[in-house]
Scaffold this active site. Structure first.
Site, short mmCIF file in Angstrom:
data_model
loop_
_atom_site.label_atom_id
_atom_site.label_comp_id
_atom_site.label_asym_id
_atom_site.label_seq_id
_atom_site.Cartn_x
_atom_site.Cartn_y
_atom_site.Cartn_z
N ASN A 1 4.50 0.26 0.71
CA ASN A 1 4.14 0.60 2.09
C ASN A 1 3.73 -0.67 2.82
O ASN A 1 3.06 -1.53 2.26
CB ASN A 1 2.98 1.61 2.07
CG ASN A 1 2.47 1.96 3.44
OD1 ASN A 1 1.27 2.00 3.69
ND2 ASN A 1 3.36 2.25 4.37
N GLY A 2 4.17 -0.76 4.08
CA GLY A 2 3.79 -1.89 4.91
C GLY A 2 4.97 -2.60 5.53
O GLY A 2 5.84 -3.10 4.82
N ASP A 3 5.03 -2.60 6.86
CA ASP A 3 6.07 -3.32 7.62
C ASP A 3 7.47 -2.77 7.39
O ASP A 3 8.45 -3.52 7.33
CB ASP A 3 6.05 -4.82 7.27
CG ASP A 3 4.78 -5.51 7.76
OD1 ASP A 3 4.04 -4.89 8.54
OD2 ASP A 3 4.54 -6.67 7.35
N ARG B 1 3.25 3.58 10.33
CA ARG B 1 3.35 3.33 11.77
C ARG B 1 4.79 3.23 12.26
O ARG B 1 5.07 3.48 13.42
CB ARG B 1 2.61 2.03 12.12
CG ARG B 1 1.10 2.08 11.95
CD ARG B 1 0.50 0.70 12.14
NE ARG B 1 1.06 -0.24 11.17
CZ ARG B 1 1.41 -1.49 11.43
NH1 ARG B 1 1.25 -1.97 12.66
NH2 ARG B 1 1.91 -2.27 10.49
N LYS C 1 -2.80 6.75 -2.67
CA LYS C 1 -2.43 5.63 -1.80
C LYS C 1 -3.62 4.70 -1.68
O LYS C 1 -4.75 5.16 -1.47
CB LYS C 1 -2.00 6.13 -0.42
CG LYS C 1 -1.56 4.98 0.50
CD LYS C 1 -1.22 5.47 1.90
CE LYS C 1 -0.82 4.28 2.78
NZ LYS C 1 -0.62 4.68 4.19
N GLN D 1 -2.62 15.34 2.49
CA GLN D 1 -3.35 14.12 2.14
C GLN D 1 -4.84 14.38 2.35
O GLN D 1 -5.28 14.70 3.45
CB GLN D 1 -2.89 12.95 3.00
CG GLN D 1 -3.48 11.62 2.53
CD GLN D 1 -2.97 10.45 3.35
OE1 GLN D 1 -3.28 10.36 4.53
NE2 GLN D 1 -2.20 9.57 2.73
N CYS E 1 -7.26 4.09 4.10
CA CYS E 1 -7.72 4.09 5.48
C CYS E 1 -8.73 2.97 5.72
O CYS E 1 -9.75 2.89 5.04
CB CYS E 1 -8.34 5.43 5.84
SG CYS E 1 -8.90 5.55 7.55
#
Length: 253
Positions: free
Chosen positions: A172-174, A197, A111, A32, A63
């Protein structure tokens, strides 16, 4: 591997090149890249392909960290549409030319986030520009830059992006469990799930995701003893790579 700075690669920074050197047993090598200059990003991509260090390049426009966005990079860059288009086009072109010379196909993905904030959304325009530039897929972290990682990810925006593009869309996310991954794909129609994460300190999450997406029953998580074994193995690997036990253990935290 972790996000790496294209300028450091072009300037020959030894530590950065160490970061992108894969284990010999890696089957698919992805790097990346981060940067704000199209020529530098293209040159870094060319070098990675020519040195046979990558099978896939991802460009990080997600980011939200201030030290990145203050320079106009990361999640802030898609607001500059011309620069975004030039940068993505330069990297796709470099990957294509270098890969063709070696008889290989090196796809480029992007992304991004929804935008800077609710009043400055960029994801639809940026994704269409990326698609036009020839990227293989677009991943959307369904938060804005100012949200960082707070609140809930807006999965409905992933569905909106899926409807807008011809190329694959990754959500992406949660995603903190296999059920989360399955629910995201069912709710949004996305083609794949990106985990961030959710896997920190929990590498077994990917096993859970695979089982959930294949309709297999959920299995119990690792015991405390098994977690301890993973941590010890990680520590041994880190020390072997760095050759400095103190630094290795600080970094592996």
């Amino acid at each position: 591997c972790e996000m790496v700075t294209s300028r450091a690669l072009v300037e020959g920074n030894a530590e950065t090149w160490r970061m992108v050197t894969p284990d010999p047993t890696e089957r698919v090598r992805s790097v990346q890249l981060y940067g704000v200059d199209p020529r530098t990003m293209a040159r870094a991509t060319q070098m990675l392909v020519e040195r046979d260090l990558v099978d896939h390049v991802d460009l990080n426009f997600g980011c939200p960290v201030p030290k990145v966005t203050r320079k106009g990079g990361g999640a802030a860059l898609p607001w500059k549409r011309d620069l975004f288009a030039d940068l993505v086009g330069a990297v796709v072109g470099a990957a294509s030319r270098a890969g063709r010379a070696l008889g290989r196909d090196v796809p480029v993905t992007v992304k991004m986030r929804i935008g800077i904030d609710d009043d400055h959304e960029t994801f639809l325009d940026a994704a269409r520009l990326a698609q036009g530039a020839g990227v293989a897929a677009v991943a959307l972290h369904a938060r804005t830059q100012v949200q960082h990682y707070a609140g809930h990810a807006h999965w409905e925006r992933i569905a909106e992006l899926k409807d807008a593009l011809r190329i694959p869309v990754f959500g992406n996310g949660d995603v903190f469990s296999g059920e989360d991954a399955r629910a995201m794909m069912e709710c949004t129609g996305c083609d794949a799930v990106v985990v961030g994460r959710g896997c920190q300190g929990r590498p077994w999450l990917f096993r859970e995701v695979v089982r959930a997406l294949h309709g297999e029953p959920r299995v119990a998580g690792p015991t405390l003893g098994e977690v301890g074994e993973v941590i010890e193995r990680h520590a041994r690997w880190q020390v072997a790579v760095m050759g400095d036990e103190g630094r290795a253990l600080r970094e592996m935290r």
